[in-house]
Scaffold this motif. Sequence first.
Motif, PDB file in Angstrom:
ATOM      1  N   ILE A 186      36.005  17.774  34.151  1.00  0.00           N
ATOM      2  CA  ILE A 186      36.198  16.522  34.898  1.00  0.00           C
ATOM      3  C   ILE A 186      34.851  15.807  34.908  1.00  0.00           C
ATOM      4  N   TYR A 187      34.841  14.604  34.395  1.00  0.00           N
ATOM      5  CA  TYR A 187      33.611  13.812  34.377  1.00  0.00           C
ATOM      6  C   TYR A 187      33.568  12.953  35.637  1.00  0.00           C
ATOM      7  N   LEU A 188      32.466  13.047  36.348  1.00  0.00           N
ATOM      8  CA  LEU A 188      32.282  12.183  37.513  1.00  0.00           C
ATOM      9  C   LEU A 188      31.315  11.087  37.089  1.00  0.00           C
ATOM     10  N   ILE A 189      31.763   9.856  37.163  1.00  0.00           N
ATOM     11  CA  ILE A 189      30.967   8.733  36.681  1.00  0.00           C
ATOM     12  C   ILE A 189      30.659   7.813  37.855  1.00  0.00           C
ATOM     13  N   GLY A 190      29.431   7.344  37.927  1.00  0.00           N
ATOM     14  CA  GLY A 190      29.057   6.428  39.019  1.00  0.00           C
ATOM     15  C   GLY A 190      27.890   6.993  39.805  1.00  0.00           C
ATOM     16  N   ASP A 191      27.955   6.862  41.106  1.00  0.00           N
ATOM     17  CA  ASP A 191      26.840   7.236  41.976  1.00  0.00           C
ATOM     18  C   ASP A 191      26.829   8.741  42.254  1.00  0.00           C
ATOM     19  N   THR A 192      26.546   9.539  41.221  1.00  0.00           N
ATOM     20  CA  THR A 192      26.625  10.993  41.406  1.00  0.00           C
ATOM     21  C   THR A 192      25.343  11.581  41.996  1.00  0.00           C
ATOM     22  N   MET A 193      24.270  10.763  42.045  1.00  0.00           N
ATOM     23  CA  MET A 193      23.016  11.285  42.599  1.00  0.00           C
ATOM     24  C   MET A 193      23.180  11.672  44.069  1.00  0.00           C
ATOM     25  N   PRO A 196      45.221  20.944  34.360  1.00  0.00           N
ATOM     26  CA  PRO A 196      45.667  19.720  35.016  1.00  0.00           C
ATOM     27  C   PRO A 196      47.040  19.786  35.686  1.00  0.00           C
ATOM     28  N   GLY A 197      47.913  20.683  35.259  1.00  0.00           N
ATOM     29  CA  GLY A 197      49.248  20.745  35.885  1.00  0.00           C
ATOM     30  C   GLY A 197      49.255  21.524  37.201  1.00  0.00           C
ATOM     31  N   SER A 198      48.187  22.233  37.504  1.00  0.00           N
ATOM     32  CA  SER A 198      48.234  23.148  38.654  1.00  0.00           C
ATOM     33  C   SER A 198      47.964  22.451  39.989  1.00  0.00           C
ATOM     34  N   GLU A 199      48.373  23.142  41.048  1.00  0.00           N
ATOM     35  CA  GLU A 199      48.229  22.563  42.386  1.00  0.00           C
ATOM     36  C   GLU A 199      46.748  22.465  42.783  1.00  0.00           C
ATOM     37  N   THR A 244      36.600   9.200  38.014  1.00  0.00           N
ATOM     38  CA  THR A 244      36.774  10.497  37.339  1.00  0.00           C
ATOM     39  C   THR A 244      37.455  10.281  35.989  1.00  0.00           C
ATOM     40  N   ARG A 245      37.179  11.210  35.102  1.00  0.00           N
ATOM     41  CA  ARG A 245      37.829  11.183  33.790  1.00  0.00           C
ATOM     42  C   ARG A 245      38.019  12.634  33.358  1.00  0.00           C
ATOM     43  N   VAL A 246      39.232  12.981  32.971  1.00  0.00           N
ATOM     44  CA  VAL A 246      39.513  14.387  32.638  1.00  0.00           C
ATOM     45  C   VAL A 246      39.564  14.581  31.131  1.00  0.00           C
ATOM     46  N   GLU A 303      44.686  19.079  43.975  1.00  0.00           N
ATOM     47  CA  GLU A 303      43.944  18.969  45.236  1.00  0.00           C
ATOM     48  C   GLU A 303      42.478  18.616  44.977  1.00  0.00           C
ATOM     49  N   LEU A 304      41.929  19.218  43.923  1.00  0.00           N
ATOM     50  CA  LEU A 304      40.540  18.944  43.553  1.00  0.00           C
ATOM     51  C   LEU A 304      40.386  17.458  43.189  1.00  0.00           C
ATOM     52  N   MET A 305      41.326  16.955  42.397  1.00  0.00           N
ATOM     53  CA  MET A 305      41.263  15.554  41.964  1.00  0.00           C
ATOM     54  C   MET A 305      41.398  14.613  43.163  1.00  0.00           C
TER      55      MET A 305
END
Length: 372
Positions: free
Chosen positions: A46-53, A11-14, A31-33, A18-20
């Motif tokens: 990293i959890y992606l929650i919602g309309d991931t379909m 999480p501390g990296s560049e 998102t939830r880390v 950028e990904l987040m």
Amino acid sequence: MIIITKPDVSPGSEIFSELMEYLRALQGIRTRVHEEHGAQQTVTEIYLIGDTMSLEIEDIQSLPGVERVVRVAEEYRILGRHADERRPTHFQYNGLRFGQDTLHIFAGLCAVDTREHVEAMMKALQENGLACTRMGAYKPRTNPYSFQGHGKACLPYVFELAGKYGIRVIAMEITHESHLAEIQTALEQTGRPTGVMLQIGTRNTQNFELLKKVGRQHDFPVLLKRGFGITLEESLNAAEYLASEGNRNVVFGLRGMKTNLGDPHRNFVDFSHVPVVKRLTRMPVCIDPSHSVGSRDRAPDGLLDTFHITAQGVIAGANMILVDFHPHPAKALVDGPQALHMSELRHFVEDVRIAREAYERRVALAGAQAGG
Ligand code: PEP
Ligand code: MN
């Protein structure tokens, strides 16, 4: 959807930032880390929650810093087993492995009453080669006038005696978040001679504030007992709730369901759900034969119902047994009538060994059938 980042992308990296930034810009996605701290390395998810379909796995997979992407079912995102699941089904605590492949016996007092009884119990455990126990200091009771445990007053001698007899983990129910600090303080004062697995009792399975507090700490693993009057799905969701706060070192406990259909046992034994919980989730599964059976009734074949039911859970692959023993059941302040006697401990351990061996042979046979 879960994104597992490359080992060096924390999480501390560049690259991570950028990904987040990219993920947060996606429509309808939150998102939830989570960081999973293992013995060798820390894995960031990293959890992606919602309309991931609407997302293509390949698109996410090709983003810088991404190691792997897993599309998960809606349920039990953290603790569940999903397609292409490679996350572990075990954790380490205080030198012991708790997994879907191990078995530990937690024999001990339902409630701590006297120092002498605690010592007699611990000594017997050591003599039988056991390194775990159960010791209730905070007891929720059906009747408000019943003994509710000695609370923090007994913790120092319980921990000291555990250290003296080589006990590595004590399962101990807490009923309020303040008990966490009391346990920490007593462990500190006694020089951390043992470990504690926090137990959430059946009456608190859906105490969401308590689940959050226990889920936010990382010092102790948690044994979450199934709620005795709710569905399996609701109880598994409670475990997921806890884990979603951060602590994934969770064992799921079956302890019987409250219904008269289970009569004459105290609860309707639900150990047929051992393989179900192992299939749906990555949690080790505990069985509690004492609170399921609730008596010392004996079958005509000479075995106590408690022995029979323990064996049923073990032969189905249970990973932990929580069982009441007492040096003087007549003097026990809680659940004396269901407690096994100290003289029965050796027999109990041997009976469990037989059932476990049978389970392992059954698994080997199933493997051979699948292979052939
Ligand atoms: C216990 O294990 O002491 C206990 C009270 O269990 P449960 O929460 O399953 O009733
Ligand atoms: Mn009890």
